[in-house]
Scaffold this motif. Sequence first.
Motif, PDB file in Angstrom:
ATOM      1  N   ILE A  30       0.815  -1.215   0.000  1.00 24.87           N
ATOM      2  CA  ILE A  30       0.000   0.000   0.000  1.00 24.87           C
ATOM      3  C   ILE A  30       0.853   1.272   0.000  1.00 24.87           C
ATOM      4  O   ILE A  30       0.385   2.332  -0.403  1.00 24.87           O
ATOM      5  CB  ILE A  30      -0.984   0.000   1.190  1.00 24.87           C
ATOM      6  CG1 ILE A  30      -1.967   1.148   1.094  1.00 24.87           C
ATOM      7  CG2 ILE A  30      -0.270   0.138   2.493  1.00 24.87           C
ATOM      8  CD1 ILE A  30      -3.355   0.736   0.922  1.00 24.87           C
ATOM      9  N   ARG A  31       2.092   1.186   0.430  1.00 28.41           N
ATOM     10  CA  ARG A  31       2.930   2.380   0.545  1.00 28.41           C
ATOM     11  C   ARG A  31       3.071   3.170  -0.755  1.00 28.41           C
ATOM     12  O   ARG A  31       2.888   4.381  -0.744  1.00 28.41           O
ATOM     13  CB  ARG A  31       4.304   2.022   1.078  1.00 28.41           C
ATOM     14  CG  ARG A  31       4.292   1.800   2.549  1.00 28.41           C
ATOM     15  CD  ARG A  31       5.694   1.570   3.049  1.00 28.41           C
ATOM     16  NE  ARG A  31       5.639   1.323   4.464  1.00 28.41           N
ATOM     17  CZ  ARG A  31       6.472   1.857   5.320  1.00 28.41           C
ATOM     18  NH1 ARG A  31       7.418   2.633   4.909  1.00 28.41           N
ATOM     19  NH2 ARG A  31       6.344   1.600   6.596  1.00 28.41           N
ATOM     20  N   PRO A  32       3.406   2.548  -1.876  1.00 24.37           N
ATOM     21  CA  PRO A  32       3.518   3.341  -3.105  1.00 24.37           C
ATOM     22  C   PRO A  32       2.178   3.960  -3.520  1.00 24.37           C
ATOM     23  O   PRO A  32       2.142   5.043  -4.101  1.00 24.37           O
ATOM     24  CB  PRO A  32       3.998   2.350  -4.160  1.00 24.37           C
ATOM     25  CG  PRO A  32       4.519   1.192  -3.429  1.00 24.37           C
ATOM     26  CD  PRO A  32       3.826   1.162  -2.113  1.00 24.37           C
ATOM     27  N   LYS A  33       1.105   3.285  -3.203  1.00 25.39           N
ATOM     28  CA  LYS A  33      -0.218   3.808  -3.559  1.00 25.39           C
ATOM     29  C   LYS A  33      -0.588   5.015  -2.697  1.00 25.39           C
ATOM     30  O   LYS A  33      -1.293   5.916  -3.140  1.00 25.39           O
ATOM     31  CB  LYS A  33      -1.256   2.707  -3.458  1.00 25.39           C
ATOM     32  CG  LYS A  33      -1.023   1.613  -4.494  1.00 25.39           C
ATOM     33  CD  LYS A  33      -1.761   0.354  -4.137  1.00 25.39           C
ATOM     34  CE  LYS A  33      -1.418  -0.790  -5.050  1.00 25.39           C
ATOM     35  NZ  LYS A  33      -0.063  -1.292  -4.917  1.00 25.39           N
ATOM     36  N   LEU A  34      -0.100   5.035  -1.457  1.00 23.24           N
ATOM     37  CA  LEU A  34      -0.355   6.178  -0.582  1.00 23.24           C
ATOM     38  C   LEU A  34       0.344   7.441  -1.077  1.00 23.24           C
ATOM     39  O   LEU A  34      -0.090   8.551  -0.769  1.00 23.24           O
ATOM     40  CB  LEU A  34       0.094   5.865   0.844  1.00 23.24           C
ATOM     41  CG  LEU A  34      -0.793   4.916   1.629  1.00 23.24           C
ATOM     42  CD1 LEU A  34      -0.158   4.612   2.987  1.00 23.24           C
ATOM     43  CD2 LEU A  34      -2.177   5.485   1.811  1.00 23.24           C
ATOM     44  N   LEU A  35       1.403   7.269  -1.854  1.00 20.60           N
ATOM     45  CA  LEU A  35       2.096   8.432  -2.396  1.00 20.60           C
ATOM     46  C   LEU A  35       1.219   9.228  -3.360  1.00 20.60           C
ATOM     47  O   LEU A  35       1.473  10.399  -3.598  1.00 20.60           O
ATOM     48  CB  LEU A  35       3.388   8.006  -3.099  1.00 20.60           C
ATOM     49  CG  LEU A  35       4.489   7.465  -2.199  1.00 20.60           C
ATOM     50  CD1 LEU A  35       5.683   7.054  -3.039  1.00 20.60           C
ATOM     51  CD2 LEU A  35       4.896   8.478  -1.162  1.00 20.60           C
ATOM     52  N   LEU A  36       0.173   8.603  -3.876  1.00 21.73           N
ATOM     53  CA  LEU A  36      -0.739   9.322  -4.761  1.00 21.73           C
ATOM     54  C   LEU A  36      -1.508  10.410  -4.021  1.00 21.73           C
ATOM     55  O   LEU A  36      -2.077  11.310  -4.649  1.00 21.73           O
ATOM     56  CB  LEU A  36      -1.697   8.348  -5.443  1.00 21.73           C
ATOM     57  CG  LEU A  36      -1.037   7.403  -6.444  1.00 21.73           C
ATOM     58  CD1 LEU A  36      -2.043   6.400  -6.964  1.00 21.73           C
ATOM     59  CD2 LEU A  36      -0.416   8.180  -7.594  1.00 21.73           C
ATOM     60  N   LEU A  37      -1.487  10.357  -2.703  1.00 21.06           N
ATOM     61  CA  LEU A  37      -2.105  11.424  -1.920  1.00 21.06           C
ATOM     62  C   LEU A  37      -1.391  12.756  -2.127  1.00 21.06           C
ATOM     63  O   LEU A  37      -1.947  13.812  -1.822  1.00 21.06           O
ATOM     64  CB  LEU A  37      -2.122  11.062  -0.436  1.00 21.06           C
ATOM     65  CG  LEU A  37      -3.093   9.953  -0.046  1.00 21.06           C
ATOM     66  CD1 LEU A  37      -2.909   9.591   1.417  1.00 21.06           C
ATOM     67  CD2 LEU A  37      -4.520  10.369  -0.317  1.00 21.06           C
ATOM     68  N   ILE A  38      -0.183  12.700  -2.656  1.00 20.32           N
ATOM     69  CA  ILE A  38       0.536  13.926  -2.988  1.00 20.32           C
ATOM     70  C   ILE A  38      -0.255  14.727  -4.024  1.00 20.32           C
ATOM     71  O   ILE A  38      -0.182  15.952  -4.059  1.00 20.32           O
ATOM     72  CB  ILE A  38       1.961  13.598  -3.485  1.00 20.32           C
ATOM     73  CG1 ILE A  38       2.796  13.073  -2.329  1.00 20.32           C
ATOM     74  CG2 ILE A  38       2.631  14.808  -4.116  1.00 20.32           C
ATOM     75  CD1 ILE A  38       4.160  12.552  -2.702  1.00 20.32           C
ATOM     76  N   TYR A  39      -1.010  14.061  -4.864  1.00 17.62           N
ATOM     77  CA  TYR A  39      -1.866  14.747  -5.834  1.00 17.62           C
ATOM     78  C   TYR A  39      -3.216  15.125  -5.231  1.00 17.62           C
ATOM     79  O   TYR A  39      -3.761  16.181  -5.535  1.00 17.62           O
ATOM     80  CB  TYR A  39      -2.121  13.859  -7.058  1.00 17.62           C
ATOM     81  CG  TYR A  39      -0.931  13.705  -7.963  1.00 17.62           C
ATOM     82  CD1 TYR A  39      -0.570  14.717  -8.838  1.00 17.62           C
ATOM     83  CD2 TYR A  39      -0.177  12.542  -7.964  1.00 17.62           C
ATOM     84  CE1 TYR A  39       0.514  14.588  -9.675  1.00 17.62           C
ATOM     85  CE2 TYR A  39       0.906  12.400  -8.801  1.00 17.62           C
ATOM     86  CZ  TYR A  39       1.253  13.425  -9.653  1.00 17.62           C
ATOM     87  OH  TYR A  39       2.322  13.289 -10.479  1.00 17.62           O
ATOM     88  N   VAL A  40      -3.745  14.270  -4.392  1.00 17.79           N
ATOM     89  CA  VAL A  40      -5.121  14.437  -3.913  1.00 17.79           C
ATOM     90  C   VAL A  40      -5.242  15.546  -2.868  1.00 17.79           C
ATOM     91  O   VAL A  40      -6.141  16.392  -2.961  1.00 17.79           O
ATOM     92  CB  VAL A  40      -5.643  13.094  -3.347  1.00 17.79           C
ATOM     93  CG1 VAL A  40      -7.008  13.247  -2.724  1.00 17.79           C
ATOM     94  CG2 VAL A  40      -5.667  12.041  -4.450  1.00 17.79           C
TER      95      VAL A  40
END
Length: 91
Positions: A65-75
């Motif tokens: 899940i860690r790499p997917k949480l990095l998408l919060l940088i956009y959100v």
Amino acid sequence: MALLRLIVVLFLLCSVVYLCVAWYSRSVRHEKLEKEWDEDHPGGGDKMARQTFITQGMIDYNDSIRPKLLLLIYVVPAIFVGAVLYITNAN
């Protein structure tokens, strides 16, 4: 037109931050796997087995899940800017 410019600049800034954080996160994980291998095999062990261990660890990292949480940088910034625009224009 100003809103479009804001969106483009925000996207570019978020992309730069995302790439830097993703690269750093992957390098930290790679280094952790190397240290883990070195602790378990003080003599160095087989180089191919070491590379396989690190490659499998990176595959497991990519599936986590860690790499997917990095998408919060956009959100998060998009929600923040949207909220500010809504609050400003609602009055």
